[in-house]
Design a protein around this motif. Sequence first.
Motif, PDB file in Angstrom:
ATOM      1  N   LEU A   1       0.822  -1.142   0.099  1.00  0.00           N
ATOM      2  CA  LEU A   1      -0.013  -0.140  -0.008  1.00  0.00           C
ATOM      3  C   LEU A   1       0.971   1.441  -0.135  1.00  0.00           C
ATOM      4  CD1 LEU A   1      -2.805  -0.946   2.733  1.00  0.00           C
ATOM      5  CD2 LEU A   1      -2.986  -0.875  -0.006  1.00  0.00           C
ATOM      6  N   ILE A   2       2.054   0.985   0.416  1.00  0.00           N
ATOM      7  CA  ILE A   2       2.957   2.329   0.762  1.00  0.00           C
ATOM      8  C   ILE A   2       3.296   3.129  -0.414  1.00  0.00           C
ATOM      9  CG2 ILE A   2       4.954   3.134   1.597  1.00  0.00           C
ATOM     10  CD1 ILE A   2       4.692   0.853   3.536  1.00  0.00           C
ATOM     11  N   GLU A   3       3.930   2.697  -1.431  1.00  0.00           N
ATOM     12  CA  GLU A   3       4.453   3.667  -2.630  1.00  0.00           C
ATOM     13  C   GLU A   3       3.111   4.138  -3.401  1.00  0.00           C
ATOM     14  OE1 GLU A   3       6.959   3.042  -6.771  1.00  0.00           O
ATOM     15  OE2 GLU A   3       7.094   1.495  -5.025  1.00  0.00           O
ATOM     16  N   ILE A   4       2.017   3.493  -3.832  1.00  0.00           N
ATOM     17  CA  ILE A   4       1.057   3.801  -4.287  1.00  0.00           C
ATOM     18  C   ILE A   4       0.228   4.909  -3.427  1.00  0.00           C
ATOM     19  CG2 ILE A   4      -0.670   1.860  -3.743  1.00  0.00           C
ATOM     20  CD1 ILE A   4      -1.660   2.288  -6.800  1.00  0.00           C
ATOM     21  N   THR A   5       0.044   4.729  -2.309  1.00  0.00           N
ATOM     22  CA  THR A   5      -0.821   5.621  -1.450  1.00  0.00           C
ATOM     23  C   THR A   5      -0.040   7.073  -1.350  1.00  0.00           C
ATOM     24  OG1 THR A   5      -1.535   3.875  -0.058  1.00  0.00           O
ATOM     25  CG2 THR A   5      -1.775   5.910   0.767  1.00  0.00           C
ATOM     26  N   ARG A   6       1.168   7.018  -1.060  1.00  0.00           N
ATOM     27  CA  ARG A   6       2.065   8.267  -1.106  1.00  0.00           C
ATOM     28  C   ARG A   6       2.019   8.971  -2.338  1.00  0.00           C
ATOM     29  NH1 ARG A   6       7.558   5.823   2.114  1.00  0.00           N
ATOM     30  NH2 ARG A   6       6.606   5.843   3.871  1.00  0.00           N
ATOM     31  N   THR A   7       1.512   8.520  -3.508  1.00  0.00           N
ATOM     32  CA  THR A   7       1.505   9.327  -4.757  1.00  0.00           C
ATOM     33  C   THR A   7      -0.050   9.811  -4.821  1.00  0.00           C
ATOM     34  OG1 THR A   7       0.949   7.333  -6.144  1.00  0.00           O
ATOM     35  CG2 THR A   7       3.071   7.919  -5.937  1.00  0.00           C
ATOM     36  N   GLU A   8      -0.824   9.462  -4.092  1.00  0.00           N
ATOM     37  CA  GLU A   8      -2.290   9.833  -4.056  1.00  0.00           C
ATOM     38  C   GLU A   8      -2.244  11.404  -3.747  1.00  0.00           C
ATOM     39  OE1 GLU A   8      -5.446   7.438  -2.336  1.00  0.00           O
ATOM     40  OE2 GLU A   8      -3.631   5.735  -2.129  1.00  0.00           O
ATOM     41  N   GLN A   9      -3.220  12.054  -4.301  1.00  0.00           N
ATOM     42  CA  GLN A   9      -3.617  13.321  -4.159  1.00  0.00           C
ATOM     43  C   GLN A   9      -4.101  13.818  -2.513  1.00  0.00           C
ATOM     44  OE1 GLN A   9      -6.874  15.044  -6.526  1.00  0.00           O
ATOM     45  NE2 GLN A   9      -6.579  17.226  -5.548  1.00  0.00           N
ATOM     46  N   GLY A  10      -3.285  14.609  -2.024  1.00  0.00           N
ATOM     47  CA  GLY A  10      -3.604  14.919  -0.693  1.00  0.00           C
ATOM     48  C   GLY A  10      -2.707  14.302   0.245  1.00  0.00           C
ATOM     49  N   CYS A  11      -1.915  13.031  -0.018  1.00  0.00           N
ATOM     50  CA  CYS A  11      -1.194  12.302   1.114  1.00  0.00           C
ATOM     51  C   CYS A  11      -0.100  13.039   1.328  1.00  0.00           C
ATOM     52  CB  CYS A  11      -1.130  11.153   0.371  1.00  0.00           C
ATOM     53  SG  CYS A  11       0.096   9.835   1.373  1.00  0.00           S
ATOM     54  N   ILE A  12       0.334  13.507   2.673  1.00  0.00           N
ATOM     55  CA  ILE A  12       1.155  14.147   3.158  1.00  0.00           C
ATOM     56  C   ILE A  12       2.251  13.113   3.572  1.00  0.00           C
ATOM     57  CG2 ILE A  12       2.202  16.046   4.633  1.00  0.00           C
ATOM     58  CD1 ILE A  12      -0.855  16.904   4.487  1.00  0.00           C
ATOM     59  N   THR A  13       1.940  12.357   4.779  1.00  0.00           N
ATOM     60  CA  THR A  13       2.852  11.185   5.252  1.00  0.00           C
ATOM     61  C   THR A  13       1.801  10.025   5.090  1.00  0.00           C
ATOM     62  OG1 THR A  13       2.287  12.100   7.282  1.00  0.00           O
ATOM     63  CG2 THR A  13       4.131  12.670   6.377  1.00  0.00           C
ATOM     64  N   TYR A  14       2.523   8.588   4.923  1.00  0.00           N
ATOM     65  CA  TYR A  14       1.891   7.471   4.944  1.00  0.00           C
ATOM     66  C   TYR A  14       2.930   6.606   5.387  1.00  0.00           C
ATOM     67  CZ  TYR A  14      -1.510   3.774   3.571  1.00  0.00           C
ATOM     68  OH  TYR A  14      -2.453   2.639   3.850  1.00  0.00           O
ATOM     69  N   ASP A  15       3.170   6.345   6.791  1.00  0.00           N
ATOM     70  CA  ASP A  15       4.188   5.659   7.310  1.00  0.00           C
ATOM     71  C   ASP A  15       3.714   4.385   8.033  1.00  0.00           C
ATOM     72  OD1 ASP A  15       6.060   7.506   6.440  1.00  0.00           O
ATOM     73  OD2 ASP A  15       5.504   8.794   8.187  1.00  0.00           O
ATOM     74  N   LEU A  16       4.264   3.238   7.799  1.00  0.00           N
ATOM     75  CA  LEU A  16       3.931   1.883   8.433  1.00  0.00           C
ATOM     76  C   LEU A  16       4.911   1.644   9.636  1.00  0.00           C
ATOM     77  CD1 LEU A  16       2.098  -0.531   8.696  1.00  0.00           C
ATOM     78  CD2 LEU A  16       3.836  -1.487   6.888  1.00  0.00           C
ATOM     79  N   HIS A  17       4.502   1.263  10.731  1.00  0.00           N
ATOM     80  CA  HIS A  17       4.981   0.721  11.843  1.00  0.00           C
ATOM     81  C   HIS A  17       4.920  -0.474  12.342  1.00  0.00           C
ATOM     82  CE1 HIS A  17       6.764   5.110  12.449  1.00  0.00           C
ATOM     83  NE2 HIS A  17       5.352   5.364  12.031  1.00  0.00           N
ATOM     84  N   GLN A  18       6.012  -1.335  12.687  1.00  0.00           N
ATOM     85  CA  GLN A  18       5.581  -2.694  13.153  1.00  0.00           C
ATOM     86  C   GLN A  18       5.980  -2.825  14.786  1.00  0.00           C
ATOM     87  OE1 GLN A  18       7.549  -5.937  11.436  1.00  0.00           O
ATOM     88  NE2 GLN A  18       6.022  -7.295  12.024  1.00  0.00           N
ATOM     89  N   ASP A  19       5.321  -2.962  15.510  1.00  0.00           N
ATOM     90  CA  ASP A  19       5.614  -3.069  17.045  1.00  0.00           C
ATOM     91  C   ASP A  19       6.668  -4.107  17.404  1.00  0.00           C
ATOM     92  OD1 ASP A  19       4.229  -2.291  20.020  1.00  0.00           O
ATOM     93  OD2 ASP A  19       5.005  -4.232  20.122  1.00  0.00           O
ATOM     94  N   ASN A  20       7.580  -3.472  18.294  1.00  0.00           N
ATOM     95  CA  ASN A  20       8.908  -4.208  18.488  1.00  0.00           C
ATOM     96  C   ASN A  20       8.818  -5.412  19.629  1.00  0.00           C
ATOM     97  OD1 ASN A  20      10.697  -2.348  16.818  1.00  0.00           O
ATOM     98  ND2 ASN A  20      11.113  -1.311  18.785  1.00  0.00           N
ATOM     99  N   ALA A  21       7.626  -5.505  20.389  1.00  0.00           N
ATOM    100  CA  ALA A  21       7.727  -6.504  21.276  1.00  0.00           C
ATOM    101  C   ALA A  21       6.295  -7.406  20.878  1.00  0.00           C
ATOM    102  CB  ALA A  21       7.008  -5.903  22.637  1.00  0.00           C
ATOM    103  N   ASN A  22       5.563  -6.877  19.860  1.00  0.00           N
ATOM    104  CA  ASN A  22       4.466  -7.922  19.441  1.00  0.00           C
ATOM    105  C   ASN A  22       4.504  -7.556  17.702  1.00  0.00           C
ATOM    106  OD1 ASN A  22       2.336  -9.003  18.557  1.00  0.00           O
ATOM    107  ND2 ASN A  22       0.579  -7.772  19.607  1.00  0.00           N
ATOM    108  N   PRO A  23       4.989  -8.370  16.966  1.00  0.00           N
ATOM    109  CA  PRO A  23       5.280  -8.362  15.517  1.00  0.00           C
ATOM    110  C   PRO A  23       3.944  -8.496  14.857  1.00  0.00           C
ATOM    111  CG  PRO A  23       6.023 -10.430  16.566  1.00  0.00           C
ATOM    112  CD  PRO A  23       5.825  -9.648  17.599  1.00  0.00           C
ATOM    113  N   ALA A  24       2.816  -8.833  15.407  1.00  0.00           N
ATOM    114  CA  ALA A  24       1.556  -8.971  14.699  1.00  0.00           C
ATOM    115  C   ALA A  24       0.731  -7.390  14.685  1.00  0.00           C
ATOM    116  CB  ALA A  24       0.742 -10.093  15.677  1.00  0.00           C
TER     117      ALA A  24
END
Length: 96
Positions: free
Chosen positions: A27-50
């Motif tokens: 989702l990241i690359e395509i969403t970042r090109t959408e009109q109006g998208c300023i930031t779109y950052d994905l994070h994964q929890d260090n203690a809970n990888p789910a």
Amino acid sequence: MNQLTIIAKIEAKTSDIDLVKTELLKLIEITRTEQGCITYDLHQDNANPALFIFYENWKTRELWQAHMVNDHLKAYMKATEGRVETFTLNEMTNIN
């Protein structure tokens, strides 16, 4: 109107962490090109990888809503159907 901040919390089923992560990454690359998208950052929890968190900023709520009906988001939903334990979405406004 102020820009819209979205906090999306996705918790994959333990058996499906890799699949959900792969689909989220798509989702990241395509969403970042959408009109109006300023930031779109994905994070994964260090203690809970789910646990994954998207931190997003959009110019307007309307532009974010247009994102929510795009084909790539529909494809993500189909690919991860039944593989996500919980999903929470918060629409927020920066107040400082």
